[in-house]
Design an enzyme around this catalytic site. Structure first.
Site, PDB file in Angstrom:
ATOM      1  N   LYS A  85       0.852  -1.199   0.000  1.00 20.31           N
ATOM      2  CA  LYS A  85       0.000   0.000   0.000  1.00 20.31           C
ATOM      3  C   LYS A  85       0.883   1.243   0.000  1.00 20.31           C
ATOM      4  CE  LYS A  85      -3.757   2.167   2.671  1.00 20.31           C
ATOM      5  NZ  LYS A  85      -4.523   2.131   3.940  1.00 20.31           N
ATOM      6  N   SER A 160      -9.375   2.179   3.150  1.00 19.37           N
ATOM      7  CA  SER A 160      -8.550   2.815   2.168  1.00 19.37           C
ATOM      8  C   SER A 160      -7.569   1.883   1.463  1.00 19.37           C
ATOM      9  CB  SER A 160      -7.754   3.947   2.837  1.00 19.37           C
ATOM     10  OG  SER A 160      -6.932   3.441   3.859  1.00 19.37           O
ATOM     11  N   SER A 184      -9.445   0.101   7.472  1.00 18.03           N
ATOM     12  CA  SER A 184      -8.903   0.155   6.113  1.00 18.03           C
ATOM     13  C   SER A 184      -8.302  -1.128   5.571  1.00 18.03           C
ATOM     14  CB  SER A 184      -7.866   1.262   6.006  1.00 18.03           C
ATOM     15  OG  SER A 184      -8.514   2.471   5.747  1.00 18.03           O
TER      16      SER A 184
END
Ligand code: GLN
Length: 495
Positions: A85, A160, A184
């Site tokens: 990420k 996210s 997330s």
């Protein structure tokens, strides 16, 4: 196996050791699939194929040499590619956090969690899309692109860590790293049908994680199944002198061998998580999963976490407050974007005005307000007190039960654009994931069925502080007798 990209992380690692295929072959297969599918899915923000393949070639050399001597002495994940990420620093590789303010930021250091995996032999495939500074639940707040859900391209992948979740489900990468401040990792795992761990606060180092809410931020992983995720967890976890909040407690051996027993395990089902407004397809699949835990020998008990309803307002004071402090560093002086102006104050204003997107600005304003003199006690101070009550809910519950089972989110993946103009509706998607962050406890999400529209539904297991191993055991036992985690989107099968 039809293709190398179908392999789980553990299968890939074993195949590489055995010499069934090379790291270059595996990595090229992932890159080729990315090339074919990512134009539409938009899971990656940064790819550096040449550097990635150079790492693969280096791994292949070590694999060949190691096979001649002692294969067991090789790093456990040697030659396996993973995605990261874009809020985690990898030295020399652009790290944007999904923000324009960091568009050209290349960190000179590597996050500890990533470094430990590099030491274990992994190859970095690329950096995945995220809501800007991890603020969001859909990846629509990314300054660059919205990721599409591989099950239905008109839907969000969650957020996210939506780029990581969608990349794993679309089989662009065997596994990926993520971060979870308020859901997330778990929520996108649920929306995409992958397994994702939110670790205990302080279990995995935050060094090199671009900070959002420092008392809530955690680093974790997403993968095809509990086994893969547990392997990454174990390698990343543990004390790090570079993060004073990591605790020096031993990381348990989480060797899952397929004969996990959960007989006698007490599973608590909190009544506050089955509220009005939860989508019927979500409740049905989650209840069926709980019935399956019972069939495997677990004892199911209804429990109460009475302060659950306060988690949302408390989180949306504490997280923005911490974010407003953390994001003060992006002022055009030390990192990233600078909009030049002769006047320094004007330079700050223009840089921050141009660099941050609307949701980030909203959070900075909310947080600054909650921390300002005169309001601090009424908002931030009060929120901290209620946070303690939420924490106590969990402490009490874990005196009665070993794990807690609940939905991950009230709905399945919603259509792209549905909540874009309504921040509150977006925040409501987090209602079941925020409590674990406020309490610091671990949570594991994994797929347990589909709704009427063929979108995955996830269950969330929460455990006591440092209880990850227990969560993996339950999920693994479940995944031995079910195959929801092995379902892949029909769209992708032909690829
Ligand atoms: N959706 C939540 C937020 O916007 C949680 C995000 C996260 O865990 N990073 O703050």
């Amino acid at each position: 196996m039809s293709s190398l990209t179908d392999l789980t992380l553990c299968q890939a690692a074993a195949g590489l050791r055995a010499g069934d295929f090379s790291s270059r072959e595996l990595t090229e297969a992932c890159l080729a699939r990315i090339e074919t599918l990512d134009g539409e899915l938009k899971t990656f923000l940064t790819l550096v194929p040449e550097a990635t393949l150079a790492q693969a070639d280096a791994a292949d050399k070590d694999l060949i040499a190691g096979r001649k001597q002692d294969v067991e002495a090789l790093p456990p994940l040697l030659g396996v590619p993973i995605a990261v990420k874009d809020v985690l620093a990898v030295a020399g590789m652009r790290a944007t956090a999904g923000s324009k303010v960091l568009e050209n930021f290349v960190p000179p250091y590597t996050a500890t969690a990533v470094q430990r995996l590099l030491d274990a032999g992994v190859i970095i495939l690329g950096k995945t899309n995220t809501d800007e500074f991890a603020m969001g639940s859909s990846t629509e707040n990314s300054a660059y692109e919205t990721t599409h859900n591989p099950w239905n391209l008109a839907r969000v992948p969650g957020g996210s860590s939506g780029g990581s979740a969608a990349a794993v489900k679309a089989r662009l990468a065997p596994a990926a790293l993520g971060s979870d401040t308020g859901g997330s990792i778990r929520q996108p795992a649920s929306y995409c049908g992958v397994t994702g761990i939110k670790t205990t606060y302080g279990r995995v180092s935050r060094y090199g994680l671009i900070a959002y809410g420092s008392s809530l931020d955690t680093v974790g992983a997403l993968g095809r199944d509990a086994q893969d995720v547990s392997v990454l967890f174990k390698l990343m976890a543990g004390h790090d002198p570079k993060d004073a909040t990591t605790l020096d407690v031993p990381v348990p051996e989480v060797a899952l061998n397929g004969s996990e027993k959960i007989g006698g395990l007490r599973v608590g089902v909190p009544k506050e998580y089955f509220i009005e407004g939860i989508q019927p397809g979500v409740e049905t699949a989650v209840r069926a999963a709980i019935a399956q835990f019972e069939a495997l020998g677990a004892e199911i008990r209804e429990i109460s976490l009475p302060y659950t309803a306060y988690a949302l307002p408390v989180y949306y004071i504490i997280a923005p407050a911490e974010a407003s402090a953390n994001l003060a560093r992006f002022d055009g002086v030390r990192y990233g974007l600078r909009v030049p102006d002769e006047d320094m104050i004007q330079m700050y204003k223009e840089t921050r005005g141009a660099g941050f997107g609307p949701e980030v600005k909203r959070r900075i304003m909310l947080g600054t307000y909650a921390l300002s003199a005169g309001y601090y006690d009424a908002y931030y101070g009060q929120a901290q007190k209620v946070r303690t009550l939420i924490k106590q809910d969990f402490t009490k519950a874990f005196e009665e039960v070993d794990v807690i089972a609940a939905p991950v989110a009230p709905t399945t993946a919603f259509p792209i654009g549905e909540h874009s103009d309504d921040p509150l509706a977006m925040y409501l998607e987090d209602v079941f994931t925020l409590p674990a962050n406020l309490a610091g406890v671990p949570g594991l999400a994994f797929p347990v069925g589909f709704d009427g529209e063929n979108l995955p539904v996830g269950v969330q297991l929460m455990g006591p502080i440092f209880g990850e191993e227990r969560l993996f055991r339950v999920a693994h036992a479940y995944q031995q007798v079910t195959d929801w985690h092995r379902q892949y989107p029909p769209l992708m099968v032909a690829g």
